[in-house]
Design a protein around this motif. Structure first.
Motif, PDB file in Angstrom:
ATOM      1  N   ASP A 143       9.261  12.060  -3.867  1.00  0.00           N
ATOM      2  CA  ASP A 143       8.662  12.730  -2.720  1.00  0.00           C
ATOM      3  C   ASP A 143       8.117  11.658  -1.521  1.00  0.00           C
ATOM      4  O   ASP A 143       8.229  11.898  -0.457  1.00  0.00           O
ATOM      5  CB  ASP A 143       7.292  13.441  -3.266  1.00  0.00           C
ATOM      6  CG  ASP A 143       7.652  14.714  -3.921  1.00  0.00           C
ATOM      7  OD1 ASP A 143       8.934  15.135  -3.815  1.00  0.00           O
ATOM      8  OD2 ASP A 143       6.685  15.276  -4.634  1.00  0.00           O
ATOM      9  N   TYR A 144       7.653  10.688  -2.046  1.00  0.00           N
ATOM     10  CA  TYR A 144       6.998   9.640  -1.189  1.00  0.00           C
ATOM     11  C   TYR A 144       8.424   9.012  -0.408  1.00  0.00           C
ATOM     12  O   TYR A 144       8.306   8.831   0.786  1.00  0.00           O
ATOM     13  CB  TYR A 144       6.505   8.535  -1.944  1.00  0.00           C
ATOM     14  CG  TYR A 144       6.053   7.136  -0.988  1.00  0.00           C
ATOM     15  CD1 TYR A 144       5.026   7.505  -0.217  1.00  0.00           C
ATOM     16  CD2 TYR A 144       6.716   6.059  -1.071  1.00  0.00           C
ATOM     17  CE1 TYR A 144       4.752   6.442   0.713  1.00  0.00           C
ATOM     18  CE2 TYR A 144       6.374   4.988  -0.149  1.00  0.00           C
ATOM     19  CZ  TYR A 144       5.207   5.071   0.667  1.00  0.00           C
ATOM     20  OH  TYR A 144       4.902   4.136   1.656  1.00  0.00           O
ATOM     21  N   PRO A 193       0.889  -1.179  -0.158  1.00  0.00           N
ATOM     22  CA  PRO A 193      -0.047   0.015   0.042  1.00  0.00           C
ATOM     23  C   PRO A 193       0.853   1.370  -0.054  1.00  0.00           C
ATOM     24  O   PRO A 193       1.459   1.369   0.891  1.00  0.00           O
ATOM     25  CB  PRO A 193      -0.849  -0.261   1.317  1.00  0.00           C
ATOM     26  CG  PRO A 193       0.212  -0.998   2.022  1.00  0.00           C
ATOM     27  CD  PRO A 193       0.852  -1.928   1.400  1.00  0.00           C
ATOM     28  N   LEU A 194       0.727   1.872  -0.902  1.00  0.00           N
ATOM     29  CA  LEU A 194       1.474   3.390  -1.151  1.00  0.00           C
ATOM     30  C   LEU A 194       0.748   4.580  -1.375  1.00  0.00           C
ATOM     31  O   LEU A 194      -0.636   4.129  -1.895  1.00  0.00           O
ATOM     32  CB  LEU A 194       2.594   3.208  -2.306  1.00  0.00           C
ATOM     33  CG  LEU A 194       3.556   1.917  -2.180  1.00  0.00           C
ATOM     34  CD1 LEU A 194       4.236   1.851  -3.525  1.00  0.00           C
ATOM     35  CD2 LEU A 194       4.619   2.123  -1.180  1.00  0.00           C
ATOM     36  N   TYR A 195       1.024   5.731  -1.003  1.00  0.00           N
ATOM     37  CA  TYR A 195       0.216   6.724  -1.502  1.00  0.00           C
ATOM     38  C   TYR A 195       0.257   6.875  -3.011  1.00  0.00           C
ATOM     39  O   TYR A 195       1.453   7.576  -3.438  1.00  0.00           O
ATOM     40  CB  TYR A 195       0.584   7.842  -0.611  1.00  0.00           C
ATOM     41  CG  TYR A 195       0.506   7.921   0.806  1.00  0.00           C
ATOM     42  CD1 TYR A 195      -0.850   7.482   1.332  1.00  0.00           C
ATOM     43  CD2 TYR A 195       1.557   7.925   1.753  1.00  0.00           C
ATOM     44  CE1 TYR A 195      -1.094   7.557   2.760  1.00  0.00           C
ATOM     45  CE2 TYR A 195       1.276   7.541   3.107  1.00  0.00           C
ATOM     46  CZ  TYR A 195       0.098   7.481   3.694  1.00  0.00           C
ATOM     47  OH  TYR A 195      -0.427   7.291   4.723  1.00  0.00           O
ATOM     48  N   GLN A 246      10.856   1.931   0.488  1.00  0.00           N
ATOM     49  CA  GLN A 246      10.443   2.427   1.677  1.00  0.00           C
ATOM     50  C   GLN A 246      10.751   1.753   2.989  1.00  0.00           C
ATOM     51  O   GLN A 246      11.037   2.326   4.008  1.00  0.00           O
ATOM     52  CB  GLN A 246       9.205   3.165   1.550  1.00  0.00           C
ATOM     53  CG  GLN A 246       7.982   1.889   1.564  1.00  0.00           C
ATOM     54  CD  GLN A 246       7.941   1.268   2.803  1.00  0.00           C
ATOM     55  OE1 GLN A 246       7.820   1.790   3.850  1.00  0.00           O
ATOM     56  NE2 GLN A 246       7.419  -0.001   3.126  1.00  0.00           N
ATOM     57  N   PHE A 270       9.382  11.279   2.246  1.00  0.00           N
ATOM     58  CA  PHE A 270       8.274  11.487   3.274  1.00  0.00           C
ATOM     59  C   PHE A 270       8.527  10.370   4.181  1.00  0.00           C
ATOM     60  O   PHE A 270       8.595  10.567   5.387  1.00  0.00           O
ATOM     61  CB  PHE A 270       6.959  11.446   2.561  1.00  0.00           C
ATOM     62  CG  PHE A 270       5.918  11.182   3.631  1.00  0.00           C
ATOM     63  CD1 PHE A 270       5.693  11.933   4.725  1.00  0.00           C
ATOM     64  CD2 PHE A 270       5.332   9.954   3.757  1.00  0.00           C
ATOM     65  CE1 PHE A 270       4.685  11.934   5.709  1.00  0.00           C
ATOM     66  CE2 PHE A 270       4.363   9.785   4.631  1.00  0.00           C
ATOM     67  CZ  PHE A 270       3.925  10.554   5.672  1.00  0.00           C
ATOM     68  N   VAL A 271       8.936   9.061   3.632  1.00  0.00           N
ATOM     69  CA  VAL A 271       8.928   8.084   4.514  1.00  0.00           C
ATOM     70  C   VAL A 271      10.197   8.207   5.254  1.00  0.00           C
ATOM     71  O   VAL A 271      10.401   7.758   6.707  1.00  0.00           O
ATOM     72  CB  VAL A 271       9.177   6.761   3.951  1.00  0.00           C
ATOM     73  CG1 VAL A 271       9.401   5.768   4.676  1.00  0.00           C
ATOM     74  CG2 VAL A 271       7.694   6.536   3.259  1.00  0.00           C
ATOM     75  N   ASP A 313      -1.106   9.286  -4.948  1.00  0.00           N
ATOM     76  CA  ASP A 313      -1.115  10.468  -5.312  1.00  0.00           C
ATOM     77  C   ASP A 313       0.349  11.340  -5.301  1.00  0.00           C
ATOM     78  O   ASP A 313       0.567  12.451  -5.380  1.00  0.00           O
ATOM     79  CB  ASP A 313      -2.149  11.336  -4.737  1.00  0.00           C
ATOM     80  CG  ASP A 313      -1.988  11.356  -3.354  1.00  0.00           C
ATOM     81  OD1 ASP A 313      -1.119  10.868  -2.674  1.00  0.00           O
ATOM     82  OD2 ASP A 313      -2.929  11.734  -2.463  1.00  0.00           O
TER      83      ASP A 313
END
Lengths: 310, 260
Positions: free
Chosen positions: A93-94, A84-86, A145, A97-98, A88
């Protein structure tokens, strides 16, 4: 590094995990093997502090998962099953964020995210939205991640699902490189993966541990099988074969060419081999091929799992 | 609570809000509806003002020539109701979507406290709400440019709207944490918000003491005095308690997920 003692998890009436205990040493890769619904994901979710066990004690990196959950969570990287990843967010960026949310100091966030992308071969897609990248890349973002913070323990729930053979190889190499530095638990239902990657394997079924050993040890414990291709009257050959000493079972496979194909389960390898040879000579059958089959983890797995059910 | 983590979650949620069309459409619809009310109120006001030139009794009779009373207060009333309609659409995705897509599993296994998650998400929808409400400020600014309304009731009225909206959001984030279905989340917040809104309708039917309690509980009663320019601490305390209660319940609801 990981200690699980008498772990039980119940969902209402249903007991998903039933009194499991095991330990994982630092730097080890442990394979978690089991059919669907065996309780692999439940154990992993408990190890990652997503929910607590009903009973039992779980220690990761010296901290109790229930009492000291934040300290455990600082030290793990987790790849859940469906990745499950964001959707959007862009890949880079993801990962930034992580990295940040896992406590990487501000100055290092970019460097760590870049390294994780590099390690997982994501540089090409770093500027793409996660919703637009292919399944293989998604999986790699998921692994990236989990890795981004250089955690002591990596928990990977089916890390190679949905990848093409080349990607599978790359990811496996990546995981292999991680061993030693990191402690890895991975679950899978792809059996060869376990033999390739894991130093030790735990087979669970219906919430219970049914076997725990090194993959090669598990293989030798099982009965030997032999493939035979013999020309002649199939029914007669079958009868004769089953009469040979040391032979436990005979199965007739589909014929190939003009030869009949049999798989024979041997109770005593040497005795059976000699007996079959003598039988063929005596009956003047035409021997086309005779070879020992390598025992695959599939066989052990099916044996263990079905034995449990019987 | 860790400020850095809260701001990380806040930033991510804001990016997520503004990278999808939903928020723009919600804001657009909100402005269209409030703009329609504003236009009607102002048009009525100008017609009455015009007629009052020939018939001074008309204006006096209905007290219609005070722009604060005839345009601004009813406008705040309408905006408050439209806000109650729109906020569930902002909050419904906050947790429900993460549960549906499974991202909650990673979110809750990151080394951050649940409080940081809830606050970050709450502040994100609060920012969207502030954007929405502040965009409506064009209407009173227009009035200030064209006429001479009292400014203090406008300012306190906005304070009231923001507090009301913030309260509605806290309820919305709570219902979002209860389900993985965004429609269910929105329906529940609609229902509960309407309950808190209409609860004062029962006041005439019950005893005086209970009536007082019910009208105190009503979410709309408390902006009344603020739109008149009066800021009463009980009103502010009401909204702050409302917000604190529902954020606390959200936190609890996340924790019970860990237990199930």
């Amino acid at each position: 590094m990981i200690e699980v003692e008498n772990l039980t998890k119940e969902y209402g009436e249903f007991r998903a995990v039933d009194n499991i205990s095991f330990t994982v040493e630092k730097g080890e890769i442990l394979g978690f093997l089991g059919p669907n619904g065996a309780g692999k994901t439940t154990v992993m979710r408990i190890l990652t502090c997503f929910f607590p066990p009903t009973k039992g004690k779980v220690m990761v990196a010296g901290y109790n998962c229930f009492e000291d959950s934040l300290n455990v969570r600082k030290r793990i990287g987790y790849l859940p099953q469906r990745v499950p990843l964001y959707e959007d967010m862009k890949v880079n960026d993801y990962l930034r964020f992580v990295a940040a949310i896992k406590g990487t100091p501000g100055k290092e966030v970019n460097r760590k995210a870049a390294k994780a992308m590099d390690d997982c071969g994501l540089s090409e897609v770093s500027n793409k939205l996660i919703s637009t990248i292919s399944g293989g890349y998604r999986q790699r973002v998921g692994i990236a991640q989990a890795l981004v913070n250089d955690p002591e323990v990596l928990i990977l729930d089916e890390p190679t699902v949905g990848l093409d053979p080349k990607q599978i190889k790359e990811i496996r190499n990546l995981i292999k490189e991680l061993a030693g530095k990191h402690t890895v638990i991975l679950s899978t239902h792809i059996l060869p993966e376990v033999s390739i990657l894991c130093g030790r394997v735990i087979i669970i079924n219906k919430g219970k541990v049914v076997a725990e050993d090194r993959p090669e040890n598990l293989a030798t414990e099982s009965a030997q099988r032999m493939l035979l291709r013999i020309g002649g009257d199939a029914q007669l050959i079958g009868q004769e074969l089953s009469r040979v000493g040391g032979v436990k079972g005979v199965e007739r496979e589909q014929a190939s060419g003009d030869a009949n194909v049999f798989t024979v389960v041997l109770e005593d390898e040497k005795l059976g081999r000699q007996g079959i040879q003598a039988m063929i000579e005596r009956n003047r059958f035409e021997l086309v091929e005779m070879r020992l089959l390598e025992v695959s983890l599939e066989d052990i797995f099916i044996k263990l799992v079905t034995k449990e059910e019987a | 609570m860790n400020i850095r983590n809260v701001s990380l979650i806040l930033n991510r949620e804001l990016k997520s809000y503004f990278s999808s069309l939903t928020v723009y459409i919600v804001i657009l619809m909100f402005l269209l509806m409030t703009g329609y009310f504003f236009y009607n109120l102002l048009a009525t006001f100008s017609v009455v003002s015009y007629q009052a030139q020939t018939d001074p009794m008309l204006a006096k009779q209905y007290q219609l020539l005070n722009i604060n009373e005839t345009v601004i207060r009813p406008l705040f009333g309408s905006i408050s109701i439209i806000l109650l309609l729109m906020t569930p659409l902002l909050t419904m995705r906050l947790f429900a979507e993460e549960k549906k897509t499974g991202t909650i599993e990673l979110l809750l296994t990151f080394p951050i406290n649940d409080v940081d998650v809830v606050l970050g998400k709450y502040l994100a929808c609060l920012v969207v709400l502030l954007t929405m409400v502040l965009l409506t400020a064009t209407y009173p600014i227009l009035l200030v440019v064209l006429g001479e309304p009292e400014v203090v009731p406008i300012a306190t009225g906005y304070l009231g709207l923001v507090l009301l909206g913030a309260a509605a959001l806290s309820l919305g984030i709570f219902t979002s944490s209860l389900t993985e279905n965004q429609i269910v989340s929105a329906s529940m917040s609609f229902g509960m918000l309407f309950f808190f809104w209409l609860i004062s309708y029962s006041v005439p039917l019950v005893s005086a003491g209970l009536g007082q309690l019910l009208s105190y509980l009503s979410i709309n009663e408390h902006i009344e005095s603020m739109s008149k320019g009066v800021v009463d601490s009980t009103d502010i305390i009401y909204y702050l308690c409302f917000i604190a209660l529902f954020l606390f319940l959200t936190l609890r609801s996340l924790e019970t997920k860990r237990w199930r």
